[in-house]
Design an enzyme around this catalytic site. Structure first.
Site, PDB file in Angstrom:
ATOM      1  N   ASN A  97       0.847  -1.189   0.000  1.00  0.00           N
ATOM      2  CA  ASN A  97       0.000   0.000   0.000  1.00  0.00           C
ATOM      3  C   ASN A  97       0.885   1.243   0.000  1.00  0.00           C
ATOM      4  O   ASN A  97       2.099   1.128   0.012  1.00  0.00           O
ATOM      5  CB  ASN A  97      -0.957  -0.036   1.189  1.00  0.00           C
ATOM      6  CG  ASN A  97      -0.190  -0.202   2.459  1.00  0.00           C
ATOM      7  OD1 ASN A  97       0.717   0.567   2.736  1.00  0.00           O
ATOM      8  ND2 ASN A  97      -0.505  -1.225   3.238  1.00  0.00           N
TER       9      ASN A  97
ATOM     10  N   ASP B 121      -4.136  -5.777   4.554  1.00  0.00           N
ATOM     11  CA  ASP B 121      -5.210  -6.585   5.126  1.00  0.00           C
ATOM     12  C   ASP B 121      -5.178  -8.030   4.625  1.00  0.00           C
ATOM     13  O   ASP B 121      -5.643  -8.933   5.299  1.00  0.00           O
ATOM     14  CB  ASP B 121      -6.569  -5.952   4.803  1.00  0.00           C
ATOM     15  CG  ASP B 121      -6.819  -4.710   5.656  1.00  0.00           C
ATOM     16  OD1 ASP B 121      -6.410  -4.725   6.833  1.00  0.00           O
ATOM     17  OD2 ASP B 121      -7.388  -3.725   5.147  1.00  0.00           O
TER      18      ASP B 121
ATOM     19  N   LYS C  72       9.373 -17.344 -10.171  1.00  0.00           N
ATOM     20  CA  LYS C  72       8.721 -16.242 -10.870  1.00  0.00           C
ATOM     21  C   LYS C  72       7.571 -16.760 -11.742  1.00  0.00           C
ATOM     22  O   LYS C  72       7.756 -17.720 -12.504  1.00  0.00           O
ATOM     23  CB  LYS C  72       9.769 -15.516 -11.727  1.00  0.00           C
ATOM     24  CG  LYS C  72       9.259 -14.227 -12.311  1.00  0.00           C
ATOM     25  CD  LYS C  72      10.366 -13.510 -13.067  1.00  0.00           C
ATOM     26  CE  LYS C  72       9.770 -12.390 -13.889  1.00  0.00           C
ATOM     27  NZ  LYS C  72      10.710 -11.861 -14.861  1.00  0.00           N
TER      28      LYS C  72
ATOM     29  N   ILE D 154      -2.864  -7.154  13.958  1.00  0.00           N
ATOM     30  CA  ILE D 154      -1.860  -7.065  15.031  1.00  0.00           C
ATOM     31  C   ILE D 154      -2.374  -6.203  16.184  1.00  0.00           C
ATOM     32  O   ILE D 154      -2.267  -6.573  17.354  1.00  0.00           O
ATOM     33  CB  ILE D 154      -0.532  -6.487  14.476  1.00  0.00           C
ATOM     34  CG1 ILE D 154      -0.061  -7.317  13.273  1.00  0.00           C
ATOM     35  CG2 ILE D 154       0.542  -6.471  15.561  1.00  0.00           C
ATOM     36  CD1 ILE D 154       1.090  -6.700  12.495  1.00  0.00           C
TER      37      ILE D 154
ATOM     38  N   LYS E 202     -14.098   1.497  14.717  1.00  0.00           N
ATOM     39  CA  LYS E 202     -12.804   0.796  14.797  1.00  0.00           C
ATOM     40  C   LYS E 202     -12.276   0.759  16.229  1.00  0.00           C
ATOM     41  O   LYS E 202     -11.745  -0.239  16.692  1.00  0.00           O
ATOM     42  CB  LYS E 202     -11.789   1.537  13.921  1.00  0.00           C
ATOM     43  CG  LYS E 202     -11.010   0.634  13.007  1.00  0.00           C
ATOM     44  CD  LYS E 202     -10.314   1.406  11.910  1.00  0.00           C
ATOM     45  CE  LYS E 202     -10.958   1.103  10.566  1.00  0.00           C
ATOM     46  NZ  LYS E 202     -10.229   1.685   9.440  1.00  0.00           N
TER      47      LYS E 202
ATOM     48  N   LYS F 133     -11.697  -2.795  17.972  1.00  0.00           N
ATOM     49  CA  LYS F 133     -10.347  -3.256  18.296  1.00  0.00           C
ATOM     50  C   LYS F 133     -10.016  -3.071  19.776  1.00  0.00           C
ATOM     51  O   LYS F 133      -8.941  -3.450  20.221  1.00  0.00           O
ATOM     52  CB  LYS F 133      -9.316  -2.522  17.421  1.00  0.00           C
ATOM     53  CG  LYS F 133      -9.558  -2.734  15.918  1.00  0.00           C
ATOM     54  CD  LYS F 133      -8.306  -2.535  15.089  1.00  0.00           C
ATOM     55  CE  LYS F 133      -8.632  -2.650  13.609  1.00  0.00           C
ATOM     56  NZ  LYS F 133      -7.448  -2.776  12.762  1.00  0.00           N
TER      57      LYS F 133
HETATM   58  N1  CTP Z   1      -3.866  -2.845  11.933  1.00  0.00           N
HETATM   59  C1  CTP Z   1      -3.111  -3.906  12.378  1.00  0.00           C
HETATM   60  N2  CTP Z   1      -3.104  -5.090  11.693  1.00  0.00           N
HETATM   61  C2  CTP Z   1      -3.860  -5.236  10.584  1.00  0.00           C
HETATM   62  C3  CTP Z   1      -4.637  -4.167  10.125  1.00  0.00           C
HETATM   63  C4  CTP Z   1      -4.628  -2.989  10.806  1.00  0.00           C
HETATM   64  O1  CTP Z   1      -2.406  -3.768  13.398  1.00  0.00           O
HETATM   65  N3  CTP Z   1      -3.841  -6.391   9.958  1.00  0.00           N
HETATM   66  C5  CTP Z   1      -3.894  -1.583  12.692  1.00  0.00           C
HETATM   67  C6  CTP Z   1      -3.293  -0.407  11.971  1.00  0.00           C
HETATM   68  O2  CTP Z   1      -1.921  -0.271  12.291  1.00  0.00           O
HETATM   69  C7  CTP Z   1      -4.112   0.754  12.504  1.00  0.00           C
HETATM   70  C8  CTP Z   1      -5.452   0.158  12.757  1.00  0.00           C
HETATM   71  O3  CTP Z   1      -5.236  -1.233  12.894  1.00  0.00           O
HETATM   72  O4  CTP Z   1      -3.614   1.203  13.753  1.00  0.00           O
HETATM   73  C9  CTP Z   1      -6.500   0.443  11.714  1.00  0.00           C
HETATM   74  O5  CTP Z   1      -6.233  -0.225  10.556  1.00  0.00           O
HETATM   75  P1  CTP Z   1      -7.277  -0.321   9.334  1.00  0.00           P
HETATM   76  O6  CTP Z   1      -6.645  -1.146   8.279  1.00  0.00           O
HETATM   77  O7  CTP Z   1      -7.688   1.050   8.949  1.00  0.00           O
HETATM   78  O8  CTP Z   1      -8.458  -1.043  10.031  1.00  0.00           O
HETATM   79  P2  CTP Z   1      -9.244  -2.288   9.570  1.00  0.00           P
HETATM   80  O9  CTP Z   1      -9.691  -2.936  10.793  1.00  0.00           O
HETATM   81  O10 CTP Z   1      -8.435  -3.095   8.663  1.00  0.00           O
HETATM   82  O11 CTP Z   1     -10.499  -1.664   8.849  1.00  0.00           O
HETATM   83  P3  CTP Z   1     -10.785  -1.398   7.282  1.00  0.00           P
HETATM   84  O12 CTP Z   1      -9.587  -1.869   6.517  1.00  0.00           O
HETATM   85  O13 CTP Z   1     -12.008  -2.145   7.026  1.00  0.00           O
HETATM   86  O14 CTP Z   1     -10.979   0.083   7.199  1.00  0.00           O
END
Ligand code: CTP
Length: 384
Positions: free
Chosen positions: A199, A268, A278, A295, A325, A329
Site C-alpha cells: 500500500n 489486510d 517467478k 496485530i 474501529k 479493536k
Molecule cells: N492494523 C493492524 N493489523 C492489521 C490491520 C490494521 O495492526 N492487519 C492496525 C493499523 O496499524 C491501525 C489500525 O489497525 O492502527 C487500523 O487499521 P485499518 O486497516 O484502517 O483497520 P481495519 O480494521 O483493517 O479496517 P478497514 O480496513 O475495514 O478500514
C-alpha cells in the site's frame, strides 16, 4: 526555544545555513554568532536572511558576550574547528563567540569539522577530553570524504541529524523509564520472488511518533516495513517485510512495552500460495487472498495489554468509521485522518478519539502532531 548558533571558520560553514533553516523550522529563536574566519567562508547576509536577525561577530559591541546568551537554552557550535575547540578546552575568550561560551549558563553543544589528521592529532584528542570533562556535548564528527579529498573521521555530522539530536536533548523527559513499541510503514506481501502487493504508506507518521517518544525520554522499539526513511537515532530498529513478520516481531517484544502505537498500514490480505519461482505471464492471473492477522486487535486484547494507540486512515465518514474501529479493536486511543490529508505528506490533521471524547489536532507537521500525541498518551498514563 532560544538557541545560539555559533559558526567557526571551516569549509563546513556552508552546511550551517541548512542547519539554521532546520532549527527555524521547529520554531526556535536563533541568534547567529560568527567568528571572523567563518565570515570568510559564508557571507553573514546568508544567515541574516535565514534567521531574520542581524548576525553578531563584533566582540566590542557592549555586553553582547553576556547579553546574547541570557535565557538561551543551548549554544550550538557547528562547525567547530580544531582551533575553536582548543579555545573552549582552555577557557579562552578572545573573540565574541569564545567569550559567549565562557560566560554561558546553558549547555554547550559542538559539531566538530576538520581534516582527519587534525582530528586525530594528540593535541585535538586532549582538547576534546578536556571539553567533554567540562560537560561539552559532542555531535559527530562523521567518517567520510573530506573537502581536502582525503577520507576519514572529521566530516561535520549532517545538519538534519545535529538538529534532531539537539531538539531531543532539549525536550522535557516526562516519559523516562517508559517503553514504546511502534509499528510503521507499509507491509509488503509477496506474490512471487519479484512481485508484491503493498500500500502507499510512507512511514513518516510512525517514524515521527518514534522520534517524539524518544525526545520525551521513552525507549522505543520501532518495527517497520520497507520505507525510504532513515531510522530515528536512539530507536531500536527492527525491519520487517510482511504482516506475518511484523506480527512476529511485535509479539516477541510486546511484554516489555508500556505503550503500543500501531501506525503501520498493515496489508489486510496476503497471497494464499505465494509462488517460490517467478510466475510467467499467460493470459489473466487470479490470486487468492487470505486475511492477515490484525496485530493491533491481538495486542489490545492481551491480558495486561499495554496502552494501545491505533490509527485509522479513511476516505469517507471519518468519525463514524473511526469510532467503530476503536470499539471493535478495543484500543485506548485512536488517531483518525483522511487519506487525502495525510498520505505521503509531511503534514497531517487528525481527529483524536479517547474514551472520554474527541479532539481535533489541526493541520501541522507530522512531527508536531506526533509530539502532541505523545503528550496525550503521557496524560492518559498520568505522567504529566
Ligand atoms: N492494523 C493492524 N493489523 C492489521 C490491520 C490494521 O495492526 N492487519 C492496525 C493499523 O496499524 C491501525 C489500525 O489497525 O492502527 C487500523 O487499521 P485499518 O486497516 O484502517 O483497520 P481495519 O480494521 O483493517 O479496517 P478497514 O480496513 O475495514 O478500514
Amino acid at each position: 526555544m532560544k538557541i545560539i548558533l555559533g559558526i567557526t571558520g571551516g569549509i563546513a560553514a556552508y552546511k550551517a545555513a541548512e542547519l539554521l533553516r532546520l532549527l527555524r523550522g521547529r520554531d526556535a529563536d536563533v541568534e547567529v554568532v560568527m567568528t571572523e574566519a567563518a565570515t570568510r567562508f559564508v557571507a553573514p547576509l546568508t544567515f541574516e536572511a535565514l534567521s531574520g536577525k542581524p548576525v553578531h561577530s563584533d566582540q566590542w559591541q557592549g555586553m553582547a558576550h553576556i547579553d546574547l546568551s541570557r535565557g538561551a537554552d543551548a549554544i550550538l557550535i557547528a562547525p567547530a574547528t580544531a582551533d575553536f575547540i582548543s579555545k573552549i578546552a582552555y577557557g579562552r575568550a578572545d573573540d565574541l563567540l569564545s567569550a559567549l561560551c565562557l560566560a554561558r549558563e546553558c549547555p554547550l553543544h559542538i559539531a566538530p569539522a576538520m581534516n582527519r589528521m587534525m582530528w586525530e592529532n594528540p593535541a585535538t584528542r586532549r582538547n576534546m577530553r578536556l571539553a567533554k570533562a567540562d560537560g561539552v556535548i559532542l555531535h559527530g564528527p562523521d567518517d567520510g570524504i573530506q573537502a581536502c579529498g582525503e577520507s576519514g573521521p572529521g566530516r561535520m555530522m549532517e545538519p538534519v541529524e545535529i538538529a534532531e539530536r539537539l531538539f531531543s536533548f532539549l525536550a522535557p523527559k516526562y516519559l523516562n523509564g517508559k517503553k514504546f513499541l511502534i509499528t510503521a510503514g507499509p507491509t509488503v506481501e509477496a506474490i512471487d520472488p519479484v512481485r508484491a502487493i503493498t500500500n502507499f504508506s510512507s512511514g513518516k507518521m510512525g517514524y515521527a511518533l518514534a522520534r517524539a517518544a524518544i525526545d520525551a525520554g521513552a525507549s522505543v522499539i520501532l518495527v517497520s516495513g520497507p520505507t525510504a526513511l532513515r531510522p530515528p537515532s536512539g530507536a531500536e530498529f527492527i525491519p520487517v517485510v510482511s504482516a506475518i513478520e511484523m506480527r512476529e516481531a511485535v509479539m516477541a517484544r510486546i511484554r516489555e512495552a508500556d505503550v503500543f502505537a500501531s501506525v503501520a498500514a498493515v496489508a489486510d490480505y496476503r497471497v494464499a500460495n505465494a509462488s517460490g519461482i517467478k510466475i510467467k505471464k499467460e493470459g489473466s492471473l487470479t490470486l487468492e487472498l487470505v486475511p492477515n492477522p490484525d496485530i493491533l486487535a491481538e495486542v489490545a486484547n492481551l491480558e495486561n495489554a499495554p496502552f494501545c494507540l491505533g490509527f485509522a486512515a479513511e476516505t469517507d465518514h471519518l468519525v463514524e468509521h473511526a469510532e467503530e474501529k476503536m470499539l471493535r479493536k478495543k484500543v485506548d486511543m485512536l488517531a483518525a485522518n483522511l487519506v487525502e490529508d495525510a498520505m505521503g505528506l509531511d503534514t497531517n490533521e487528525i481527529v483524536l478519539l479517547t474514551p472520554v471524547g474527541r479532539r481535533i489536532l489541526a493541520r501541522t507537521s507530522k512531527q508536531e502532531i506526533a509530539a502532541e500525541l505523545v503528550r496525550e498518551i503521557a496524560n492518559e498514563l498520568d505522567l504529566r
